[in-house]
Design a protein around this motif. Structure first.
Motif, PDB file in Angstrom:
ATOM      1  N   VAL A   1      35.626  36.098  49.405  1.00  0.00           N
ATOM      2  CA  VAL A   1      36.212  34.987  48.624  1.00  0.00           C
ATOM      3  C   VAL A   1      35.315  34.641  47.431  1.00  0.00           C
ATOM      4  O   VAL A   1      35.792  34.419  46.304  1.00  0.00           O
ATOM      5  CB  VAL A   1      36.415  33.749  49.518  1.00  0.00           C
ATOM      6  CG1 VAL A   1      36.809  32.532  48.656  1.00  0.00           C
ATOM      7  CG2 VAL A   1      37.482  34.007  50.566  1.00  0.00           C
ATOM      8  N   SER A   2      34.019  34.610  47.683  1.00  0.00           N
ATOM      9  CA  SER A   2      33.058  34.285  46.606  1.00  0.00           C
ATOM     10  C   SER A   2      33.100  35.344  45.513  1.00  0.00           C
ATOM     11  O   SER A   2      33.089  35.019  44.318  1.00  0.00           O
ATOM     12  CB  SER A   2      31.645  34.180  47.193  1.00  0.00           C
ATOM     13  OG  SER A   2      30.713  33.935  46.164  1.00  0.00           O
ATOM     14  N   ASP A   3      33.166  36.614  45.922  1.00  0.00           N
ATOM     15  CA  ASP A   3      33.226  37.698  44.939  1.00  0.00           C
ATOM     16  C   ASP A   3      34.522  37.626  44.134  1.00  0.00           C
ATOM     17  O   ASP A   3      34.528  37.867  42.898  1.00  0.00           O
ATOM     18  CB  ASP A   3      33.114  39.058  45.648  1.00  0.00           C
ATOM     19  CG  ASP A   3      31.719  39.277  46.253  1.00  0.00           C
ATOM     20  OD1 ASP A   3      30.786  38.554  45.789  1.00  0.00           O
ATOM     21  OD2 ASP A   3      31.577  40.130  47.128  1.00  0.00           O
ATOM     22  N   LEU A   4      35.608  37.320  44.823  1.00  0.00           N
ATOM     23  CA  LEU A   4      36.897  37.225  44.142  1.00  0.00           C
ATOM     24  C   LEU A   4      36.902  36.078  43.123  1.00  0.00           C
ATOM     25  O   LEU A   4      37.386  36.208  41.990  1.00  0.00           O
ATOM     26  CB  LEU A   4      38.013  37.002  45.179  1.00  0.00           C
ATOM     27  CG  LEU A   4      39.453  36.897  44.615  1.00  0.00           C
ATOM     28  CD1 LEU A   4      39.819  38.171  43.870  1.00  0.00           C
ATOM     29  CD2 LEU A   4      40.444  36.631  45.759  1.00  0.00           C
ATOM     30  N   ALA A   5      36.327  34.946  43.519  1.00  0.00           N
ATOM     31  CA  ALA A   5      36.254  33.796  42.608  1.00  0.00           C
ATOM     32  C   ALA A   5      35.408  34.119  41.380  1.00  0.00           C
ATOM     33  O   ALA A   5      35.748  33.759  40.248  1.00  0.00           O
ATOM     34  CB  ALA A   5      35.672  32.582  43.342  1.00  0.00           C
ATOM     35  N   LYS A   6      34.317  34.823  41.620  1.00  0.00           N
ATOM     36  CA  LYS A   6      33.438  35.206  40.511  1.00  0.00           C
ATOM     37  C   LYS A   6      34.155  36.143  39.548  1.00  0.00           C
ATOM     38  O   LYS A   6      34.047  36.018  38.312  1.00  0.00           O
ATOM     39  CB  LYS A   6      32.185  35.859  41.068  1.00  0.00           C
ATOM     40  CG  LYS A   6      31.151  36.207  40.000  1.00  0.00           C
ATOM     41  CD  LYS A   6      29.920  36.824  40.661  1.00  0.00           C
ATOM     42  CE  LYS A   6      28.882  37.177  39.593  1.00  0.00           C
ATOM     43  NZ  LYS A   6      27.672  37.783  40.218  1.00  0.00           N
ATOM     44  N   GLU A   7      34.907  37.099  40.156  1.00  0.00           N
ATOM     45  CA  GLU A   7      35.648  38.062  39.334  1.00  0.00           C
ATOM     46  C   GLU A   7      36.716  37.349  38.499  1.00  0.00           C
ATOM     47  O   GLU A   7      36.911  37.652  37.312  1.00  0.00           O
ATOM     48  CB  GLU A   7      36.288  39.106  40.258  1.00  0.00           C
ATOM     49  CG  GLU A   7      37.053  40.182  39.492  1.00  0.00           C
ATOM     50  CD  GLU A   7      37.692  41.196  40.432  1.00  0.00           C
ATOM     51  OE1 GLU A   7      38.457  42.040  39.937  1.00  0.00           O
ATOM     52  OE2 GLU A   7      37.456  41.129  41.659  1.00  0.00           O
TER      53      GLU A   7
ATOM     54  N   ASP B   1      36.658  34.194  37.487  1.00  0.00           N
ATOM     55  CA  ASP B   1      35.959  33.425  36.430  1.00  0.00           C
ATOM     56  C   ASP B   1      35.608  34.312  35.246  1.00  0.00           C
ATOM     57  O   ASP B   1      35.772  33.920  34.084  1.00  0.00           O
ATOM     58  CB  ASP B   1      34.683  32.782  36.986  1.00  0.00           C
ATOM     59  CG  ASP B   1      34.986  31.596  37.887  1.00  0.00           C
ATOM     60  OD1 ASP B   1      36.107  31.045  37.771  1.00  0.00           O
ATOM     61  OD2 ASP B   1      34.102  31.190  38.666  1.00  0.00           O
ATOM     62  N   GLU B   2      35.136  35.514  35.576  1.00  0.00           N
ATOM     63  CA  GLU B   2      34.756  36.424  34.494  1.00  0.00           C
ATOM     64  C   GLU B   2      35.976  36.843  33.679  1.00  0.00           C
ATOM     65  O   GLU B   2      35.915  36.942  32.441  1.00  0.00           O
ATOM     66  CB  GLU B   2      34.067  37.653  35.085  1.00  0.00           C
ATOM     67  CG  GLU B   2      32.684  37.355  35.672  1.00  0.00           C
ATOM     68  CD  GLU B   2      32.073  38.567  36.346  1.00  0.00           C
ATOM     69  OE1 GLU B   2      32.783  39.587  36.499  1.00  0.00           O
ATOM     70  OE2 GLU B   2      30.885  38.491  36.745  1.00  0.00           O
ATOM     71  N   LYS B   3      37.091  37.101  34.387  1.00  0.00           N
ATOM     72  CA  LYS B   3      38.311  37.490  33.681  1.00  0.00           C
ATOM     73  C   LYS B   3      38.836  36.347  32.796  1.00  0.00           C
ATOM     74  O   LYS B   3      39.296  36.564  31.663  1.00  0.00           O
ATOM     75  CB  LYS B   3      39.392  37.905  34.683  1.00  0.00           C
ATOM     76  CG  LYS B   3      39.097  39.248  35.354  1.00  0.00           C
ATOM     77  CD  LYS B   3      40.220  39.627  36.303  1.00  0.00           C
ATOM     78  CE  LYS B   3      39.976  41.001  36.933  1.00  0.00           C
ATOM     79  NZ  LYS B   3      41.062  41.393  37.855  1.00  0.00           N
ATOM     80  N   ILE B   4      38.759  35.122  33.316  1.00  0.00           N
ATOM     81  CA  ILE B   4      39.223  33.962  32.530  1.00  0.00           C
ATOM     82  C   ILE B   4      38.356  33.777  31.286  1.00  0.00           C
ATOM     83  O   ILE B   4      38.853  33.524  30.180  1.00  0.00           O
ATOM     84  CB  ILE B   4      39.215  32.682  33.394  1.00  0.00           C
ATOM     85  CG1 ILE B   4      40.317  32.771  34.471  1.00  0.00           C
ATOM     86  CG2 ILE B   4      39.417  31.434  32.520  1.00  0.00           C
ATOM     87  CD1 ILE B   4      40.282  31.650  35.488  1.00  0.00           C
ATOM     88  N   ASP B   5      37.019  33.927  31.467  1.00  0.00           N
ATOM     89  CA  ASP B   5      36.110  33.787  30.320  1.00  0.00           C
ATOM     90  C   ASP B   5      36.403  34.835  29.259  1.00  0.00           C
ATOM     91  O   ASP B   5      36.403  34.539  28.050  1.00  0.00           O
ATOM     92  CB  ASP B   5      34.650  33.907  30.790  1.00  0.00           C
ATOM     93  CG  ASP B   5      34.202  32.694  31.593  1.00  0.00           C
ATOM     94  OD1 ASP B   5      34.856  31.624  31.468  1.00  0.00           O
ATOM     95  OD2 ASP B   5      33.200  32.789  32.324  1.00  0.00           O
TER      96      ASP B   5
END
Length: 400
Positions: free
Chosen positions: A10-16, A18-22
């Motif tokens: 879940v943490s990795d997915l959230a990080k991914e 965030d990066e895509k949104i940025d």
């Protein structure tokens, strides 16, 4: 173990995400925000927002801002009572007064008074405050009127009494100033402001009365001097042309009176006429007159003023000094005017003719000529050069 793995996923997915949104946001085209504050003038712009204003808005600010107009409408609501409206206008006036915007303060206080509320104390304050604003503008008469209205409403209002006294002091109405001070001192006999104003009024009143007495004595002395000169002129039977009044009429058209009175009026009017040089007719201790006499030289558009031409002096006496063998005037480059060539004339005003004068005659004798009339207080004579082309042509204009 399984729970830890799930948390990590879940943490990795959230990080991914965030990066895509940025990355997506960074890829969007850059456009300035519409309606935002200008970074270079943000302080001035934020000052225009009613909630952030640090100073009361001016009439120009209100006219240019719909928000301020809306607030103004709320402030002076139609369902407000006359007293509530008067209070609001009073507060506006006080705000303007503190900023030294006295004209706007006067307008606000006037609006307050126009509400015609029944609160005597409030109306008294409005009149008193408007009096203060007028006083600061130098409108001392208007200020006095407002202070007087305030006193009518509340006779014991100290501020209005003091303002009335201060206005009278400025208007040099010292007796009234003292009376206003006395009314204030009846309320508080030790009030320093009233005591100071009263003392100044008493001092200035004494000075004014002293100056008036001096002026009256000086005018009386001057009148006596002029009357002596007038009597000397009458004895010599010297005639004066009627001076036009400010309305363009002659003195002898002002009303029915005797011929002698008209003659005296003409003389006094002439004697009272200020000459540009300051010269005037004088009477010496021996009873002889001295006149300011003007010589005109039309050929060169020049003139001379003899400030004190003794009545027993001859024209020739002055000409010998002005045009003697070793003398000349700078403007007569061709030496047209010589002692031998000089001719003297005066104008017969009634007939519009030139009259020749013998230069060996005294000015007294010439002025007594029945055809001569003194204009103003300065006898005037034309000086021509015998035989010059200009003089011949000039004399032809008068039929000579």
């Amino acid at each position: 173990m399984a729970e830890r793995q799930i948390e990590k996923d879940v943490s990795d997915l959230a990080k991914e995400l965030d990066e895509k949104i940025d990355k997506h946001i960074d890829s969007l085209p850059r456009k300035p925000y519409k309606g935002g504050l200008d970074p270079d003038n943000w302080r001035e712009e934020i000052e225009k927002i009613p909630i952030f204003m640090t100073k009361p808005p001016t009439e120009e600010d209100i006219a240019a801002s719909p928000d301020l107009q809306a607030l103004q409408a709320l402030k002076f609501a139609e369902d407000d009572t006359p007293e509530e409206l008067a209070v609001s206008h009073k507060d506006d006036g006080n705000a303007h007064f503190k900023r030294k915007l006295y004209k706007r303060a006067i307008m606000a206080y006037t609006e307050g008074l126009q509400q015609k509320c029944d609160n005597v104390d409030l109306n008294t304050v409005l009149y008193t405050n408007r009096a203060a604003a007028n006083f600061h503008l130098g409108n001392h008469r208007s200020s006095l009127n407002d202070a007087t209205e305030a006193i009518k409403l509340k006779p014991s209002h100290v501020k209005a009494l003091l303002r009335a006294a201060q206005c009278c002091l400025k208007l040099q109405e010292y007796t009234q100033c003292i009376q206003w001070c006395d009314k204030g001192l009846k309320i508080d006999s030790n009030d320093k402001k009233f005591l100071d104003v009263r003392a100044q009024a008493v001092k200035e009143k004494k000075t004014l009365e002293k100056d008036r007495r001096k002026k009256k004595a000086s005018e009386k002395k001057e009148l006596a001097r002029l009357e002596k000169i007038m009597m000397a002129i009458k004895e010599r039977n010297i005639r004066f042309a009627a001076l036009p009044t400010e309305d363009g009429d002659n003195v002898d058209e002002e009303g029915p009176t005797s011929e002698e009175k008209l003659y005296e009026a003409r003389i006094m009017a002439a004697l009272a006429t200020n000459h540009v040089s300051g010269a005037s007719v004088e009477l010496d201790e021996e009873g002889a007159l001295s006149w300011p006499v003007r010589f005109l030289y039309p050929e060169y558009s020049q003139s001379d003023l003899i400030e004190a031409f003794h009545e027993n002096s001859r024209f020739l006496d002055h000409f010998e000094i002005m045009f003697g063998v070793d003398e000349s005037v700078p403007w007569d480059e061709d030496k047209v005017y010589t002692l031998e060539n000089l001719q003297v004339y005066f104008e017969d005003i009634a007939k519009r003719e030139l009259v020749r004068v013998n230069p060996k005659m005294t000015v007294k004798k010439v002025l007594q000529n029945e055809r001569y009339q003194v204009v103003g207080n300065t006898p005037t004579f034309l000086i021509l050069s015998k035989g010059s082309p200009f003089s011949d042509d000039y004399l032809k204009r008068y039929g000579r």
